[in-house]
Design an enzyme around this catalytic site. Structure first.
Site, PDB file in Angstrom:
ATOM      1  N   TYR A 347       0.697  -1.407  -0.044  1.00 39.22           N
ATOM      2  CA  TYR A 347      -0.190  -0.054  -0.227  1.00 39.22           C
ATOM      3  C   TYR A 347       0.756   1.222   0.071  1.00 39.22           C
ATOM      4  O   TYR A 347       2.050   1.482   0.397  1.00 39.22           O
ATOM      5  CB  TYR A 347      -0.381   0.422   1.479  1.00 39.22           C
ATOM      6  CG  TYR A 347      -1.748  -1.933   1.768  1.00 39.22           C
ATOM      7  CD1 TYR A 347      -3.301  -1.143   0.573  1.00 39.22           C
ATOM      8  CD2 TYR A 347      -1.314  -2.823   1.431  1.00 39.22           C
ATOM      9  CE1 TYR A 347      -3.956  -3.041   0.552  1.00 39.22           C
ATOM     10  CE2 TYR A 347      -2.247  -3.631   2.054  1.00 39.22           C
ATOM     11  CZ  TYR A 347      -3.161  -3.237   1.378  1.00 39.22           C
ATOM     12  OH  TYR A 347      -3.673  -4.671   2.194  1.00 39.22           O
ATOM     13  N   GLU A 366       8.580  -3.822 -12.581  1.00 40.73           N
ATOM     14  CA  GLU A 366       9.595  -3.875 -11.720  1.00 40.73           C
ATOM     15  C   GLU A 366      10.734  -4.739 -13.135  1.00 40.73           C
ATOM     16  O   GLU A 366      10.728  -5.750 -13.334  1.00 40.73           O
ATOM     17  CB  GLU A 366       9.334  -5.153 -10.935  1.00 40.73           C
ATOM     18  CG  GLU A 366       8.280  -4.627  -9.495  1.00 40.73           C
ATOM     19  CD  GLU A 366       9.157  -3.551  -8.764  1.00 40.73           C
ATOM     20  OE1 GLU A 366      10.456  -3.543  -9.017  1.00 40.73           O
ATOM     21  OE2 GLU A 366       7.973  -3.744  -8.059  1.00 40.73           O
TER      22      GLU A 366
END
Length: 396
Positions: A347, A366
């Site tokens: 989060y 990523e």
């Protein structure tokens, strides 16, 4: 490169003479009246620089133009004070030369001074792009946004939210250079016409969010106190900062956004640390505030945040992502080979907050695979993987 306007010159003529898209010429000279160019004023030519040569015995403007593969009148425009009918041996003559290679530093340890130099190079060579300071780091380094394009669709990409992920800045700057180079040379990238993307989308890029942290990882502690002593203390007096992800105050910038921030707060470090500490409250850090303010000011349609590592990307947040996000994610997956992951137990990140706040597509990519900071030996492979995502982000 600048040329001097003569009586009767027009942007259309310059476009044909230098083989440049007319719109790029117009966008490079926003303060000039395209309907009535004033003699003696200067016009900036994107994608060109002036190369000086020494005039030799027997040289003429015609012979030089043939050797340099430029129109004789292009040479005349660049040398308004030279009598091109009578060239003097040994004198200098400026010849327009089209940029055909990258000017940014690709595949190098990418620190803040390198970014500053490369931004200056890009803005000088491609004056149709816009550069804006959107904020400052804790140590007063400039956070810069580059904007390019005319389209209504606004696509934002950022890099180096985390200090030891500085390779993402080099990847993003390399793409920006390739995009600008393709625009001015009228060449496609992977079969896609870049001028079409320029007309349909506006690209925003913040290449280095955590400039202080990047320089810490690459060069060690700053001389300024109290930060010199603070980072050494947080790093247990080690001079090796390769595992440092946070900003110079030990706050993880990608845990700073008000998107279920309280969940991260209770399970992450409770005080400043090399990584993961979400701060005392959301947006406590100037870098995070600047990025949130930017999203409100620009009203982006989608955002792409570059991180490392894992060869995957995340595209959902608490089921608040819009339906079109899945379609874009599937295309990203197809063109990159990276795995699309809808939800992860995380989060307070930038894409999380963007999805929550705007209900628009957001993606955390990523890059690469291994241990951060990723080795530069992966640079070319990463770039080829992510190139499709950059392009799809603009054309979809």
């Amino acid at each position: 490169m600048k040329i001097t306007v003569r009586k009767g010159d027009t942007f259309s003529y310059y476009s044909q003479l230098f083989d440049l898209p007319l719109q790029l010429l117009l966008d490079s000279n926003p303060k000039l009246n395209p309907e009535e160019l004033q003699p003696g004023s200067f016009v900036r030519l994107p994608g060109y620089f002036a190369e000086d040569i020494l005039i030799k015995q027997g040289d003429t403007v015609h012979s030089i133009s043939q050797t340099c593969r430029v129109h004789p009148d292009a040479i005349g425009l660049l040398n308004p004070l030279v009598d091109t009918q009578f060239l003097h041996i040994g004198a200098k003559l400026f010849v327009p030369k089209r940029a055909s290679a990258r000017v940014v530093s690709s595949g190098v340890p990418y620190d803040y001074p390198t970014l500053q130099k490369d931004l200056q190079k890009l803005c000088e060579l491609y004056p149709f792009i816009q550069s804006e300071i959107i904020g400052h780091s804790v140590l007063k380094k400039e956070l810069v946004q580059l904007k390019c394009g005319r389209g209504a669709k606004k696509v934002h990409v950022n890099a180096s939210f985390h200090a030891n992920e500085w390779i993402t800045t080099g990847i993003l700057m390399t793409f920006l250079n390739d995009y600008l180079l393709a625009l001015t040379n009228n060449i496609p990238i992977r079969g896609i016409n870049m001028l079409t993307l320029y007309e349909q989308a506006t690209l925003s890029a913040v290449p280095m969010v955590d400039a202080d942290g990047v320089d810490l990882v690459l060069h060690g502690p700053p001389v300024q106190e109290p930060f010199h002593s603070l980072v050494k203390s947080l790093n247990k007096e080690s001079i090796d900062f390769k595992d440092w992800k946070a900003n110079i105050r030990g706050v993880d910038l990608n845990n700073q956004l008000p998107a279920r921030w309280e969940k991260e707060k209770v399970r992450k470090p409770q005080k400043a640390a090399p990584r993961d500490y979400p701060g005392d409250y959301p947006l406590s850090e100037p870098e995070a505030r600047a990025m949130a303010d930017l999203a409100f000011a620009e009203d982006f349609d989608r955002v792409i945040a570059l991180h490392t590592q894992g060869k995957e990307f995340y595209w959902g947040f608490e089921k608040e992502e819009p339906p079109e996000a899945e379609e874009i994610a599937r295309e990203f997956e197809r063109v990159s080979g990276y795995k699309a992951v809808q939800y992860v137990d995380s989060y307070a990140g930038y894409k999380d907050w963007f999805i929550q706040e705007f209900r628009r597509p957001g993606f955390t990519i990523e890059l690469g695979y291994g241990v951060n900071p990723l080795p530069l030996s992966q640079f070319d492979e990463i770039y080829q993987d992510i190139l499709g995502i950059f392009l799809a982000g603009l054309y979809m």
